[in-house]
Design a protein around this motif. Structure first.
Motif, short mmCIF file in Angstrom:
data_model
loop_
_atom_site.label_atom_id
_atom_site.label_comp_id
_atom_site.label_asym_id
_atom_site.label_seq_id
_atom_site.Cartn_x
_atom_site.Cartn_y
_atom_site.Cartn_z
N SER A 5 -11.06 -7.31 3.70
CA SER A 5 -9.92 -6.84 4.48
C SER A 5 -8.66 -7.65 4.17
O SER A 5 -7.55 -7.09 4.12
CB SER A 5 -10.24 -6.90 5.97
OG SER A 5 -9.18 -6.42 6.73
N LEU A 6 -8.82 -8.95 3.96
CA LEU A 6 -7.67 -9.79 3.59
C LEU A 6 -7.05 -9.31 2.28
O LEU A 6 -5.82 -9.24 2.16
CB LEU A 6 -8.09 -11.25 3.49
CG LEU A 6 -8.38 -11.97 4.79
CD1 LEU A 6 -8.95 -13.37 4.52
CD2 LEU A 6 -7.14 -12.06 5.66
N ILE A 7 -7.89 -8.98 1.33
CA ILE A 7 -7.38 -8.48 0.05
C ILE A 7 -6.65 -7.16 0.25
O ILE A 7 -5.55 -6.97 -0.27
CB ILE A 7 -8.54 -8.32 -0.97
CG1 ILE A 7 -9.05 -9.68 -1.40
CG2 ILE A 7 -8.09 -7.50 -2.18
CD1 ILE A 7 -10.25 -9.63 -2.30
N ILE A 8 -7.26 -6.26 1.00
CA ILE A 8 -6.64 -4.95 1.24
C ILE A 8 -5.30 -5.11 1.96
O ILE A 8 -4.31 -4.46 1.60
CB ILE A 8 -7.58 -4.03 2.04
CG1 ILE A 8 -8.90 -3.81 1.30
CG2 ILE A 8 -6.91 -2.72 2.41
CD1 ILE A 8 -8.78 -3.14 -0.05
N ASN A 9 -5.24 -6.00 2.93
CA ASN A 9 -3.98 -6.25 3.64
C ASN A 9 -2.92 -6.83 2.70
O ASN A 9 -1.75 -6.44 2.76
CB ASN A 9 -4.20 -7.18 4.83
CG ASN A 9 -4.92 -6.50 5.96
OD1 ASN A 9 -4.93 -5.28 6.08
ND2 ASN A 9 -5.57 -7.30 6.80
N ASP A 10 -3.32 -7.75 1.84
CA ASP A 10 -2.39 -8.31 0.85
C ASP A 10 -1.88 -7.22 -0.08
O ASP A 10 -0.69 -7.15 -0.39
CB ASP A 10 -3.04 -9.42 0.04
CG ASP A 10 -3.23 -10.71 0.82
OD1 ASP A 10 -2.62 -10.85 1.91
OD2 ASP A 10 -4.00 -11.57 0.34
N LEU A 11 -2.79 -6.37 -0.55
CA LEU A 11 -2.39 -5.28 -1.45
C LEU A 11 -1.43 -4.32 -0.75
O LEU A 11 -0.44 -3.88 -1.34
CB LEU A 11 -3.61 -4.54 -1.97
CG LEU A 11 -4.52 -5.33 -2.92
CD1 LEU A 11 -5.79 -4.55 -3.21
CD2 LEU A 11 -3.79 -5.71 -4.19
N ASN A 12 -1.73 -4.01 0.49
CA ASN A 12 -0.86 -3.12 1.26
C ASN A 12 0.54 -3.73 1.40
O ASN A 12 1.55 -3.03 1.24
CB ASN A 12 -1.47 -2.83 2.62
CG ASN A 12 -0.68 -1.80 3.37
OD1 ASN A 12 -0.42 -0.71 2.87
ND2 ASN A 12 -0.26 -2.14 4.58
N ARG A 13 0.59 -5.02 1.69
CA ARG A 13 1.89 -5.70 1.82
C ARG A 13 2.67 -5.62 0.51
O ARG A 13 3.85 -5.31 0.49
CB ARG A 13 1.67 -7.16 2.23
CG ARG A 13 2.96 -7.95 2.44
CD ARG A 13 2.68 -9.41 2.81
NE ARG A 13 1.62 -10.04 2.06
CZ ARG A 13 1.71 -10.49 0.81
NH1 ARG A 13 2.84 -10.34 0.14
NH2 ARG A 13 0.69 -11.07 0.21
N ILE A 14 1.97 -5.86 -0.60
CA ILE A 14 2.62 -5.81 -1.92
C ILE A 14 3.11 -4.40 -2.22
O ILE A 14 4.24 -4.21 -2.66
CB ILE A 14 1.64 -6.31 -3.01
CG1 ILE A 14 1.37 -7.81 -2.82
CG2 ILE A 14 2.20 -6.02 -4.40
CD1 ILE A 14 0.17 -8.32 -3.61
N ILE A 15 2.26 -3.42 -1.97
CA ILE A 15 2.62 -2.02 -2.25
C ILE A 15 3.80 -1.57 -1.41
O ILE A 15 4.65 -0.82 -1.88
CB ILE A 15 1.39 -1.10 -2.01
CG1 ILE A 15 0.34 -1.36 -3.10
CG2 ILE A 15 1.80 0.37 -1.98
CD1 ILE A 15 -1.01 -0.76 -2.80
N MET A 16 3.88 -2.05 -0.20
CA MET A 16 4.95 -1.62 0.71
C MET A 16 6.26 -2.38 0.50
O MET A 16 7.29 -2.02 1.06
CB MET A 16 4.49 -1.76 2.16
CG MET A 16 3.33 -0.85 2.52
SD MET A 16 3.64 0.90 2.19
CE MET A 16 4.94 1.24 3.36
N THR A 17 6.24 -3.42 -0.33
CA THR A 17 7.44 -4.23 -0.56
C THR A 17 8.66 -3.41 -0.99
O THR A 17 9.75 -3.61 -0.43
CB THR A 17 7.15 -5.36 -1.55
OG1 THR A 17 6.16 -6.21 -0.99
CG2 THR A 17 8.40 -6.18 -1.86
N PRO A 18 8.56 -2.47 -1.93
CA PRO A 18 9.75 -1.71 -2.31
C PRO A 18 10.38 -0.94 -1.14
O PRO A 18 11.61 -0.93 -0.99
CB PRO A 18 9.24 -0.73 -3.38
CG PRO A 18 8.01 -1.37 -3.92
CD PRO A 18 7.41 -2.13 -2.77
N LEU A 19 9.54 -0.35 -0.30
CA LEU A 19 10.07 0.37 0.86
C LEU A 19 10.69 -0.58 1.87
O LEU A 19 11.75 -0.30 2.44
CB LEU A 19 8.98 1.20 1.53
CG LEU A 19 8.47 2.38 0.71
CD1 LEU A 19 7.29 3.03 1.40
CD2 LEU A 19 9.57 3.37 0.46
#
Length: 117
Positions: free
Chosen positions: A94-108
């Protein structure tokens, strides 16, 4: 150069499968399924979780019986080493998924932060 974002997403999916965390989670899940008692307790735990989520999503109040059942089932799974190990591995994933989500959402996030200033 045009980027196919779905190819990147599929690469990410394959990369997730190759992580140590996913491998550990997969093994922990197999361990739970190999232990009849743990499997029954884990399946019951998941059923209660789904029931609560469905009630929350439909706007229903979670009654005392459901709360009591959830507490009872949580105590049962916490006393099983295979299930607690699985939950620890889920948390690491879950920590990895949350980190990935944060990274993916950075442009927005950056886009909207700029417009608000």
């Amino acid at each position: 150069m045009t980027i196919n974002i779905y190819d990147i997403a599929n690469d990410l999916e394959r990369g997730i499968r190759e992580t140590e965390q996913f491998s550990n989670l997969k093994q922990a899940y197999a361990d739970v399924n190999a232990d009849a008692e743990a499997k029954v307790k884990f399946d019951r735990f998941r059923e209660v979780q789904v029931t609560i989520q469905e009630k929350q999503m439909s706007g229903q109040e979670i009654d005392d019986d459901t709360i009591n059942l959830a507490q009872e089932v949580a105590e049962e799974v916490q006393s099983n080493a295979a299930i607690t190990n699985l939950m620890e591995k889920e948390q690491a994933m879950s920590l990895i998924i949350n980190d990935l989500n944060r990274i993916i959402m950075t442009p927005l996030q950056e886009l909207y932060d700029v417009k608000e200033k």
